[in-house]
Design a protein around this motif. Sequence first.
Motif, short mmCIF file in Angstrom:
data_model
loop_
_atom_site.label_atom_id
_atom_site.label_comp_id
_atom_site.label_asym_id
_atom_site.label_seq_id
_atom_site.Cartn_x
_atom_site.Cartn_y
_atom_site.Cartn_z
N PHE A 1 26.50 -10.15 32.88
CA PHE A 1 27.42 -11.19 33.35
C PHE A 1 28.15 -10.77 34.61
CE2 PHE A 1 26.15 -13.06 29.49
CZ PHE A 1 26.41 -14.42 29.62
N GLY A 2 28.29 -9.48 34.83
CA GLY A 2 28.78 -9.02 36.13
C GLY A 2 27.80 -9.37 37.23
N THR A 3 26.51 -9.23 36.93
CA THR A 3 25.47 -9.60 37.90
C THR A 3 25.48 -11.10 38.15
OG1 THR A 3 24.09 -7.74 37.21
CG2 THR A 3 23.00 -9.52 38.40
N LEU A 4 25.61 -11.90 37.08
CA LEU A 4 25.68 -13.35 37.25
C LEU A 4 26.88 -13.74 38.11
CD1 LEU A 4 24.77 -14.49 33.63
CD2 LEU A 4 23.44 -14.96 35.70
N ARG A 5 28.00 -13.06 37.89
CA ARG A 5 29.19 -13.36 38.69
C ARG A 5 28.97 -12.96 40.14
NH1 ARG A 5 34.71 -12.48 39.12
NH2 ARG A 5 35.73 -14.48 39.47
N ALA A 6 28.28 -11.85 40.37
CA ALA A 6 27.98 -11.44 41.74
C ALA A 6 27.07 -12.46 42.43
CB ALA A 6 27.32 -10.06 41.75
N LEU A 7 26.17 -13.08 41.66
CA LEU A 7 25.26 -14.07 42.22
C LEU A 7 25.93 -15.42 42.46
CD1 LEU A 7 22.12 -13.37 40.01
CD2 LEU A 7 22.18 -13.20 42.50
N TYR A 8 26.76 -15.85 41.49
CA TYR A 8 27.23 -17.24 41.50
C TYR A 8 28.75 -17.37 41.54
CZ TYR A 8 22.37 -17.89 40.35
OH TYR A 8 20.98 -17.85 40.37
N GLY A 9 29.46 -16.27 41.71
CA GLY A 9 30.90 -16.35 41.87
C GLY A 9 31.60 -16.85 40.62
N ASP A 10 32.68 -17.57 40.83
CA ASP A 10 33.53 -18.00 39.72
C ASP A 10 33.02 -19.30 39.09
OD1 ASP A 10 35.63 -17.91 37.94
OD2 ASP A 10 36.99 -19.03 39.26
#
Length: 342
Positions: free
Chosen positions: A94-103
């Motif tokens: 989910f850190g990676t998902l946040r890095a990809l798609y922000g908030d």
Amino acid sequence: MSTSIPLNVLDLASRPAGGTNADAVAGTIRLAQAAEALGYQRFWVAEHHGMPAIASSAPAVLIAGVAAATERIRVGSGGVMLPNHAPLVVAEQFGTLRALYGDRIDLGIGRAPGTDGATAMALRRSPEGLGVDDFPQQLLDLFGFFYGMTDANPLHSITAVPGRGDAPQIWLLGSSGFSAQVAAALGLPFAFAHHFAGDNTEAALDLYRSRFEPSDLLSEPHTMIAVNVVSDEDPETVRALSLPGQLSFLRMRRGLKPEPVSIEEALAHEFTPLEEEFIATRNARQAIGTPDEVKARLDSLLASMRADELMISSGAATVEGRIHSLEIAAGLHAAREPVVGA
């Protein structure tokens, strides 16, 4: 109910009768794009394993696909079943998902296996992992990987990359008083799975509100309920779209793992009186019917439960049926007058 209550969607990547897993995932993408166009705020995908009719076994992967195919809607898990995964892995994903798609990323967390005991064993790889007693500690470890751990935690020297400093919006999911109490103690928003466990919703939400402890993440209780919505202007179409899911649910209650049920098979099935009674009782706490019937049911449920957000989990047998159910719910929401006392 105020017309400002957020509307959200929960999807299971259902595989159509005679279809493939690719069809199931494509249907989820279509549904997410429709939800975004209709103004829904969140689109969550569930975690289930070993079920031939459901392709949502890898939420983080599916979330990435949905987020890539949409622009604004929040995308998340409804949920990640934390005991199936090492907290470090969840933090990294989910850190990676946040890095990809922000908030835009939500992390809804549950404690049920989402499958049978043998499959849960294969996921967790040890009998010790099949209990739920260490679920609160798993949550604390996960938070530690996102926000930082105390020196007292044996894992404090490990850094999640991505993960540390990349926390998504975190929700606790549940269908019982246990989950309500954990969410309250940790000061997390709480989403109740009313769509499949509709008998205890008010009691669980009241327990959560009464025991809520403010946290750095949330200052006051915040709740969401998931409701099964199947709607069409034609009552016979509602019946045709809803019966396959009802028949699948009956078979799963008998310990089966059914293949997707077609509309034709469901309409031809001779339900016993006990099955008919079970379906009617279950549907009485959901929102299945014509637009007027759905409006009345949603107004009643939301007035009784005082939820802050509504999540729609449509059990319609086709993607087109699920999209139309979302269209109807969105239209009712836009036209709805506030419910007195809500």
